[in-house]
Write a protein that holds these residues in place. Sequence first.
Motif, mmCIF file in Angstrom:
data_model
loop_
_atom_site.group_PDB
_atom_site.id
_atom_site.type_symbol
_atom_site.label_atom_id
_atom_site.label_comp_id
_atom_site.label_asym_id
_atom_site.label_seq_id
_atom_site.Cartn_x
_atom_site.Cartn_y
_atom_site.Cartn_z
ATOM 1 N N PRO A 14 1.100 -1.006 0.055
ATOM 2 C CA PRO A 14 0.200 -0.128 0.100
ATOM 3 C C PRO A 14 1.465 1.720 0.131
ATOM 4 C CG PRO A 14 0.136 -0.982 2.225
ATOM 5 C CD PRO A 14 0.074 -1.860 1.449
ATOM 6 N N TYR A 15 1.763 1.295 0.610
ATOM 7 C CA TYR A 15 2.953 2.207 0.696
ATOM 8 C C TYR A 15 3.042 3.068 -0.866
ATOM 9 C CZ TYR A 15 3.611 1.253 5.721
ATOM 10 O OH TYR A 15 2.821 0.946 7.251
ATOM 11 N N LEU A 16 4.051 1.922 -2.046
ATOM 12 C CA LEU A 16 4.311 2.195 -2.830
ATOM 13 C C LEU A 16 3.159 2.577 -3.690
ATOM 14 C CD1 LEU A 16 6.470 2.261 -4.843
ATOM 15 C CD2 LEU A 16 5.694 0.009 -5.808
ATOM 16 N N GLN A 17 1.850 3.039 -3.481
ATOM 17 C CA GLN A 17 0.503 2.741 -4.065
ATOM 18 C C GLN A 17 0.440 4.343 -3.441
ATOM 19 O OE1 GLN A 17 -3.343 1.211 -3.217
ATOM 20 N NE2 GLN A 17 -3.603 0.654 -5.678
ATOM 21 N N ASP A 18 0.149 4.498 -2.334
ATOM 22 C CA ASP A 18 0.468 6.072 -1.875
ATOM 23 C C ASP A 18 1.410 6.711 -2.256
ATOM 24 O OD1 ASP A 18 -1.647 4.929 -0.359
ATOM 25 O OD2 ASP A 18 -0.361 5.072 1.680
ATOM 26 N N TYR A 19 2.106 6.268 -2.858
ATOM 27 C CA TYR A 19 3.495 7.045 -3.124
ATOM 28 C C TYR A 19 3.303 7.128 -4.774
ATOM 29 C CZ TYR A 19 7.738 8.988 -5.199
ATOM 30 O OH TYR A 19 8.890 9.533 -5.453
ATOM 31 N N VAL A 20 2.767 6.918 -5.295
ATOM 32 C CA VAL A 20 2.469 7.439 -6.757
ATOM 33 C C VAL A 20 0.676 8.039 -6.960
ATOM 34 C CG1 VAL A 20 3.402 5.557 -8.299
ATOM 35 C CG2 VAL A 20 1.081 5.168 -7.918
ATOM 36 N N ARG A 21 -0.197 7.652 -6.274
ATOM 37 C CA ARG A 21 -1.097 8.491 -5.766
ATOM 38 C C ARG A 21 -0.805 9.556 -5.777
ATOM 39 N NH1 ARG A 21 -2.720 4.767 -8.230
ATOM 40 N NH2 ARG A 21 -4.097 3.282 -7.912
ATOM 41 N N PHE A 22 -0.061 9.782 -4.145
ATOM 42 C CA PHE A 22 1.166 11.229 -4.250
ATOM 43 C C PHE A 22 1.427 11.880 -5.585
ATOM 44 C CE2 PHE A 22 4.253 14.217 -2.587
ATOM 45 C CZ PHE A 22 3.575 15.260 -2.377
ATOM 46 N N LEU A 23 2.154 11.150 -6.194
ATOM 47 C CA LEU A 23 2.519 11.971 -7.872
ATOM 48 C C LEU A 23 1.296 12.573 -8.262
ATOM 49 C CD1 LEU A 23 5.321 9.566 -8.285
ATOM 50 C CD2 LEU A 23 5.883 11.540 -7.136
ATOM 51 N N ASP A 24 0.511 11.564 -8.404
ATOM 52 C CA ASP A 24 -0.759 12.229 -9.484
ATOM 53 C C ASP A 24 -1.547 13.326 -8.976
ATOM 54 O OD1 ASP A 24 -1.005 9.933 -11.206
ATOM 55 O OD2 ASP A 24 -2.724 8.526 -9.291
ATOM 56 N N THR A 25 -1.181 13.846 -7.729
ATOM 57 C CA THR A 25 -1.316 14.997 -7.315
ATOM 58 C C THR A 25 -0.552 16.365 -7.993
ATOM 59 O OG1 THR A 25 0.211 15.931 -5.179
ATOM 60 C CG2 THR A 25 -2.600 14.711 -5.142
ATOM 61 N N ARG A 26 0.124 15.404 -8.061
ATOM 62 C CA ARG A 26 1.778 17.054 -8.954
ATOM 63 C C ARG A 26 2.271 17.835 -8.111
ATOM 64 N NH1 ARG A 26 2.022 16.333 -14.527
ATOM 65 N NH2 ARG A 26 3.609 17.489 -14.314
ATOM 66 N N PRO A 27 3.038 17.489 -6.946
ATOM 67 C CA PRO A 27 2.961 18.596 -6.009
ATOM 68 C C PRO A 27 4.255 19.863 -6.785
ATOM 69 C CG PRO A 27 4.551 16.089 -5.239
ATOM 70 C CD PRO A 27 2.989 16.001 -6.632
ATOM 71 N N PRO A 28 3.817 20.657 -5.466
ATOM 72 C CA PRO A 28 5.074 21.424 -6.677
ATOM 73 C C PRO A 28 6.634 20.854 -6.701
ATOM 74 C CG PRO A 28 3.799 23.195 -5.231
ATOM 75 C CD PRO A 28 3.231 21.444 -5.534
ATOM 76 N N ALA A 29 6.566 20.066 -5.669
ATOM 77 C CA ALA A 29 8.322 20.408 -5.544
ATOM 78 C C ALA A 29 8.407 19.445 -6.123
ATOM 79 C CB ALA A 29 8.476 19.459 -4.035
ATOM 80 N N ILE A 30 8.478 19.359 -7.469
ATOM 81 C CA ILE A 30 8.305 17.849 -9.130
ATOM 82 C C ILE A 30 9.012 18.613 -9.599
ATOM 83 C CG2 ILE A 30 7.575 16.923 -10.853
ATOM 84 C CD1 ILE A 30 5.719 15.237 -8.856
ATOM 85 N N GLU A 31 8.172 19.853 -9.656
ATOM 86 C CA GLU A 31 9.146 21.418 -10.815
ATOM 87 C C GLU A 31 10.116 22.280 -10.240
ATOM 88 O OE1 GLU A 31 6.713 22.361 -13.958
ATOM 89 O OE2 GLU A 31 5.443 21.063 -13.724
ATOM 90 N N GLN A 32 10.091 21.469 -8.613
ATOM 91 C CA GLN A 32 11.378 23.088 -7.924
ATOM 92 C C GLN A 32 12.533 22.697 -7.131
ATOM 93 O OE1 GLN A 32 7.941 24.926 -5.952
ATOM 94 N NE2 GLN A 32 6.790 25.805 -7.828
ATOM 95 N N GLY A 33 12.673 21.256 -7.469
ATOM 96 C CA GLY A 33 13.040 20.690 -6.755
ATOM 97 C C GLY A 33 14.813 20.835 -6.767
ATOM 98 N N LEU A 34 15.159 19.317 -7.121
ATOM 99 C CA LEU A 34 17.450 19.614 -6.354
ATOM 100 C C LEU A 34 17.611 19.857 -8.499
ATOM 101 C CD1 LEU A 34 18.109 17.368 -3.974
ATOM 102 C CD2 LEU A 34 18.128 20.152 -4.499
ATOM 103 N N GLY A 35 16.651 19.391 -9.254
ATOM 104 C CA GLY A 35 17.008 19.382 -10.811
ATOM 105 C C GLY A 35 18.368 18.128 -10.594
ATOM 106 N N ASP A 36 19.444 18.424 -11.667
ATOM 107 C CA ASP A 36 20.529 17.733 -11.570
ATOM 108 C C ASP A 36 21.553 17.856 -9.866
ATOM 109 O OD1 ASP A 36 22.185 15.989 -12.062
ATOM 110 O OD2 ASP A 36 23.080 17.007 -14.320
ATOM 111 N N TRP A 37 21.548 17.273 -9.394
ATOM 112 C CA TRP A 37 22.607 17.919 -8.107
ATOM 113 C C TRP A 37 23.706 17.814 -8.503
ATOM 114 C CZ3 TRP A 37 21.717 19.590 -4.559
ATOM 115 C CH2 TRP A 37 22.451 19.697 -2.959
ATOM 116 N N MET A 38 24.185 19.262 -8.291
ATOM 117 C CA MET A 38 25.572 19.213 -8.043
ATOM 118 C C MET A 38 26.311 19.740 -9.710
ATOM 119 S SD MET A 38 26.823 19.400 -4.782
ATOM 120 C CE MET A 38 28.110 19.621 -4.562
ATOM 121 N N ALA A 39 25.444 20.150 -10.253
ATOM 122 C CA ALA A 39 25.601 20.251 -12.004
ATOM 123 C C ALA A 39 26.381 21.486 -11.927
ATOM 124 C CB ALA A 39 24.430 20.791 -12.406
#
Length: 184
Positions: free
Chosen positions: A1-26
């Motif tokens: 159920p945890y993995l399913q909860d995680y992808v359901r959370f991703l389905d909400t498109r939290p802002p962090a998806i496009e505001q995260g780390l990017g390519d770390w230490m580039a």
Amino acid sequence: PYLQDYVRFLDTRPPAIEQGLGDWMALEQKAIRLTGLGFLAASYLSYSNISAILGLADEAARYRAAAAAVYAEINTRFLNPETGVYRDLGAGGFNGTQCGQAMPLFMQIVPQNLTAAVVDVLSSVVSASKNHFEVGAFGIKWLLMALSDHGLQDPALALLLQTDYPSFGYMLSNPNDNATTVWE
């Protein structure tokens, strides 16, 4: 159920998806929105594959389609089909970076009819860097694999054999602060 909860959370498109780390230490300008969506698509594909293994055909199909939708979004938002350049000209955007070109190639996001153009841009970007890494921790894999997958083993090897900054060779052999293990 945890993995399913995680992808359901991703389905909400939290802002962090496009505001995260990017390519770390580039060293290059980060493709944060692009890499965030790439990680989203990869999460959907992983979940789809796990669902298929578990015999959850509907769930597998749903998330394979979700990944395809993210691929389409990436290409619509970031790919210039006339030049083969992946770019984000918004605030904090990037234009034809090693990571920005390599990630879509490695993840097979690039439309087949534009693959050669995207590969040409990647080759040019690597050449312009004098065969030095400008990508970060995530982009290194994508860059080396994209080059190798598209017949550019010589530039991939040249990246690996450099000894001046920035390179693996420099990290291991510079006189000031060399690594006794890879990135301790």
